[in-house]
Design a protein around this motif. Sequence first.
Motif, PDB file in Angstrom:
ATOM      1  N   VAL A   1     -26.845 -55.040  38.467  1.00  0.00           N
ATOM      2  CA  VAL A   1     -28.024 -54.683  39.260  1.00  0.00           C
ATOM      3  C   VAL A   1     -29.181 -55.667  39.098  1.00  0.00           C
ATOM      4  O   VAL A   1     -30.104 -55.667  39.918  1.00  0.00           O
ATOM      5  CB  VAL A   1     -28.520 -53.262  38.896  1.00  0.00           C
ATOM      6  N   TYR A   2     -29.140 -56.496  38.038  1.00  0.00           N
ATOM      7  CA  TYR A   2     -30.246 -57.436  37.820  1.00  0.00           C
ATOM      8  C   TYR A   2     -29.973 -58.818  38.402  1.00  0.00           C
ATOM      9  O   TYR A   2     -30.872 -59.462  38.941  1.00  0.00           O
ATOM     10  CB  TYR A   2     -30.548 -57.554  36.326  1.00  0.00           C
ATOM     11  N   ARG A   3     -28.729 -59.305  38.321  1.00  0.00           N
ATOM     12  CA  ARG A   3     -28.435 -60.669  38.776  1.00  0.00           C
ATOM     13  C   ARG A   3     -27.488 -60.714  39.970  1.00  0.00           C
ATOM     14  O   ARG A   3     -27.472 -61.699  40.704  1.00  0.00           O
ATOM     15  CB  ARG A   3     -27.805 -61.477  37.634  1.00  0.00           C
TER      16      ARG A   3
ATOM     17  N   VAL B   1     -31.451 -46.563  30.492  1.00  0.00           N
ATOM     18  CA  VAL B   1     -32.712 -45.837  30.637  1.00  0.00           C
ATOM     19  C   VAL B   1     -33.831 -46.737  31.149  1.00  0.00           C
ATOM     20  O   VAL B   1     -34.839 -46.243  31.670  1.00  0.00           O
ATOM     21  CB  VAL B   1     -33.141 -45.177  29.305  1.00  0.00           C
ATOM     22  N   HIS B   2     -33.650 -48.070  31.009  1.00  0.00           N
ATOM     23  CA  HIS B   2     -34.713 -48.978  31.434  1.00  0.00           C
ATOM     24  C   HIS B   2     -34.598 -49.414  32.894  1.00  0.00           C
ATOM     25  O   HIS B   2     -35.410 -50.205  33.381  1.00  0.00           O
ATOM     26  CB  HIS B   2     -34.752 -50.221  30.537  1.00  0.00           C
ATOM     27  N   LEU B   3     -33.597 -48.904  33.643  1.00  0.00           N
ATOM     28  CA  LEU B   3     -33.461 -49.267  35.046  1.00  0.00           C
ATOM     29  C   LEU B   3     -34.422 -48.441  35.904  1.00  0.00           C
ATOM     30  O   LEU B   3     -34.608 -47.248  35.667  1.00  0.00           O
ATOM     31  CB  LEU B   3     -32.019 -49.046  35.515  1.00  0.00           C
ATOM     32  N   ASP B   4     -35.005 -49.093  36.898  1.00  0.00           N
ATOM     33  CA  ASP B   4     -35.906 -48.429  37.834  1.00  0.00           C
ATOM     34  C   ASP B   4     -35.213 -47.180  38.416  1.00  0.00           C
ATOM     35  O   ASP B   4     -34.157 -47.285  39.039  1.00  0.00           O
ATOM     36  CB  ASP B   4     -36.245 -49.402  38.970  1.00  0.00           C
TER      37      ASP B   4
ATOM     38  N   LEU C   1     -29.046 -47.480  44.289  1.00  0.00           N
ATOM     39  CA  LEU C   1     -27.795 -46.834  43.863  1.00  0.00           C
ATOM     40  C   LEU C   1     -28.047 -45.505  43.153  1.00  0.00           C
ATOM     41  O   LEU C   1     -27.238 -44.586  43.237  1.00  0.00           O
ATOM     42  CB  LEU C   1     -26.995 -47.781  42.965  1.00  0.00           C
ATOM     43  N   ILE C   2     -29.154 -45.409  42.459  1.00  0.00           N
ATOM     44  CA  ILE C   2     -29.489 -44.135  41.814  1.00  0.00           C
ATOM     45  C   ILE C   2     -29.937 -43.126  42.874  1.00  0.00           C
ATOM     46  O   ILE C   2     -29.578 -41.946  42.825  1.00  0.00           O
ATOM     47  CB  ILE C   2     -30.561 -44.327  40.733  1.00  0.00           C
ATOM     48  N   ARG C   3     -30.711 -43.582  43.845  1.00  0.00           N
ATOM     49  CA  ARG C   3     -31.126 -42.679  44.920  1.00  0.00           C
ATOM     50  C   ARG C   3     -29.916 -42.199  45.726  1.00  0.00           C
ATOM     51  O   ARG C   3     -29.871 -41.041  46.156  1.00  0.00           O
ATOM     52  CB  ARG C   3     -32.123 -43.387  45.850  1.00  0.00           C
ATOM     53  N   ARG C   4     -28.931 -43.067  45.902  1.00  0.00           N
ATOM     54  CA  ARG C   4     -27.756 -42.710  46.710  1.00  0.00           C
ATOM     55  C   ARG C   4     -26.774 -41.839  45.939  1.00  0.00           C
ATOM     56  O   ARG C   4     -26.241 -40.858  46.471  1.00  0.00           O
ATOM     57  CB  ARG C   4     -27.072 -44.005  47.178  1.00  0.00           C
ATOM     58  N   HIS C   5     -26.515 -42.189  44.669  1.00  0.00           N
ATOM     59  CA  HIS C   5     -25.444 -41.517  43.922  1.00  0.00           C
ATOM     60  C   HIS C   5     -25.941 -40.669  42.744  1.00  0.00           C
ATOM     61  O   HIS C   5     -25.129 -40.023  42.086  1.00  0.00           O
ATOM     62  CB  HIS C   5     -24.454 -42.562  43.376  1.00  0.00           C
ATOM     63  N   GLY C   6     -27.244 -40.693  42.464  1.00  0.00           N
ATOM     64  CA  GLY C   6     -27.769 -40.032  41.285  1.00  0.00           C
ATOM     65  C   GLY C   6     -27.827 -38.517  41.407  1.00  0.00           C
ATOM     66  O   GLY C   6     -27.362 -37.950  42.397  1.00  0.00           O
ATOM     67  N   PRO C   7     -28.398 -37.840  40.397  1.00  0.00           N
ATOM     68  CA  PRO C   7     -29.067 -38.441  39.239  1.00  0.00           C
ATOM     69  C   PRO C   7     -28.088 -39.142  38.289  1.00  0.00           C
ATOM     70  O   PRO C   7     -26.918 -38.763  38.204  1.00  0.00           O
ATOM     71  CB  PRO C   7     -29.753 -37.254  38.552  1.00  0.00           C
ATOM     72  N   ALA C   8     -28.597 -40.158  37.596  1.00  0.00           N
ATOM     73  CA  ALA C   8     -27.739 -40.970  36.743  1.00  0.00           C
ATOM     74  C   ALA C   8     -27.648 -40.410  35.332  1.00  0.00           C
ATOM     75  O   ALA C   8     -28.610 -39.857  34.799  1.00  0.00           O
ATOM     76  CB  ALA C   8     -28.259 -42.405  36.685  1.00  0.00           C
TER      77      ALA C   8
ATOM     78  N   ALA D   1     -39.439 -50.205  35.288  1.00  0.00           N
ATOM     79  CA  ALA D   1     -40.417 -50.618  36.304  1.00  0.00           C
ATOM     80  C   ALA D   1     -41.735 -49.852  36.142  1.00  0.00           C
ATOM     81  O   ALA D   1     -42.443 -49.601  37.124  1.00  0.00           O
ATOM     82  CB  ALA D   1     -39.858 -50.422  37.709  1.00  0.00           C
ATOM     83  N   GLY D   2     -42.071 -49.495  34.891  1.00  0.00           N
ATOM     84  CA  GLY D   2     -43.314 -48.800  34.610  1.00  0.00           C
ATOM     85  C   GLY D   2     -43.314 -47.332  34.964  1.00  0.00           C
ATOM     86  O   GLY D   2     -44.351 -46.668  34.877  1.00  0.00           O
ATOM     87  N   LYS D   3     -42.149 -46.779  35.336  1.00  0.00           N
ATOM     88  CA  LYS D   3     -42.082 -45.392  35.795  1.00  0.00           C
ATOM     89  C   LYS D   3     -41.670 -44.415  34.699  1.00  0.00           C
ATOM     90  O   LYS D   3     -41.666 -43.207  34.914  1.00  0.00           O
ATOM     91  CB  LYS D   3     -41.126 -45.285  36.984  1.00  0.00           C
TER      92      LYS D   3
END
Length: 380
Positions: free
Chosen positions: A27-29, A51-54, A59-66, A177-179
């Motif tokens: 997801v980062y590169r 836990v540090h992913l936005d 993908l979290i919005r589509r398949h989550g909650p993670a 992402a600060g959330k």
Amino acid sequence: MLDTIHGGADLAAALRDAGHEADAVDVYRGKTGIPVDEALVRTYDLVTAPVHLDPDHPLIRRHGPAVSHHEAVQRILGDRLPHPFIEITGARGKTTTGHALAALLPGPGILHTSTGTYRYPERELLWKKSITPASLLPAAREAERIGGWLVAEESLGVTGAGDVAVLTSAEDYPIAAGKKRAITEKCRLLSRARTAVLPPGIDLAGGIRADEIVSFDGPVCRYNGFGVTGTFANPLSTLAGYRMPLALAAATACVLGIDPSPLAGFSALPGRMVARREGDLLIVDNANSGTNMATTIEAARYARELSGGGPLTLVIGEEARAVCEGFCPEDIRRTIAAVNPTATVPVGEGHPAATLDAGLDIARSITPAGAIILAVKTWR
């Protein structure tokens, strides 16, 4: 399995070995695994993410909650667990706490830390990996194979699979992402542990505060809890960077019914307040994965105390950008102002000294006598 950089690929491989179908997404590169666009149109029973992913990643919005990587590791480990199994997390002090506990546990065992993974009692280095949750899997399997204990350092939380989970620091900072807040995520995961040993400043239902069992009077540590009572004296107890790890190790030992008195012989770890002399020069090495403002100020106090207040050169920065709990530029500026060194050697990308060793070489060239403090955040 989201995030192949921080263990997602290893988790996906472990699930495939267990008979599941699993996709990994970088997801980062976007360099390994399947592309995000492809994963968005597939159907999954479960999505896992660090836990540090936005949390608003598509993908979290589509398949989550993670499910977190920590929780995924717990599922993969299942009932095949070593005993005792101690998990350690926190912004600083993890490695020291881990080594202190390993020095107390009897018989064979595995110590998994950012300095490496070791087999005890030989203290043989087996390998060096990160302390992402996924790196716990081979350490746990090796501990199971030898019929021994496991002490494991983990970043940003615990799996909850262990007998005891230890939080080493109450320090907080933003992630995802600060959330999210780091300490909130760590405490959420700690709440799933059988027993949690905590530092001052953290209250968690069912948790055990180390300062309720352990106290210090200078170098003397006193402990009384879970039927274990006694004292030990260690000069390292006068250093803030060692006092809390020793307190947490002693309290955890009491929880396990082990006398922590052998900690009297515990010595400083490389990169964690080790002082050495080179002629007229004193070098205090505090360059490790947990280096931050507080530990650097403590190192400066220690260096001035040992050197008699002569010239002091501060080598400071961040060598390893992969360290999750970073040493941000603003904190570095504040640290320099607080230490007020005679000279400063910045280390990191964009500086003449890109590495700790290069920074030390420059510091030696400008500091013929006095003290040098190594305060570079790095994996060692």
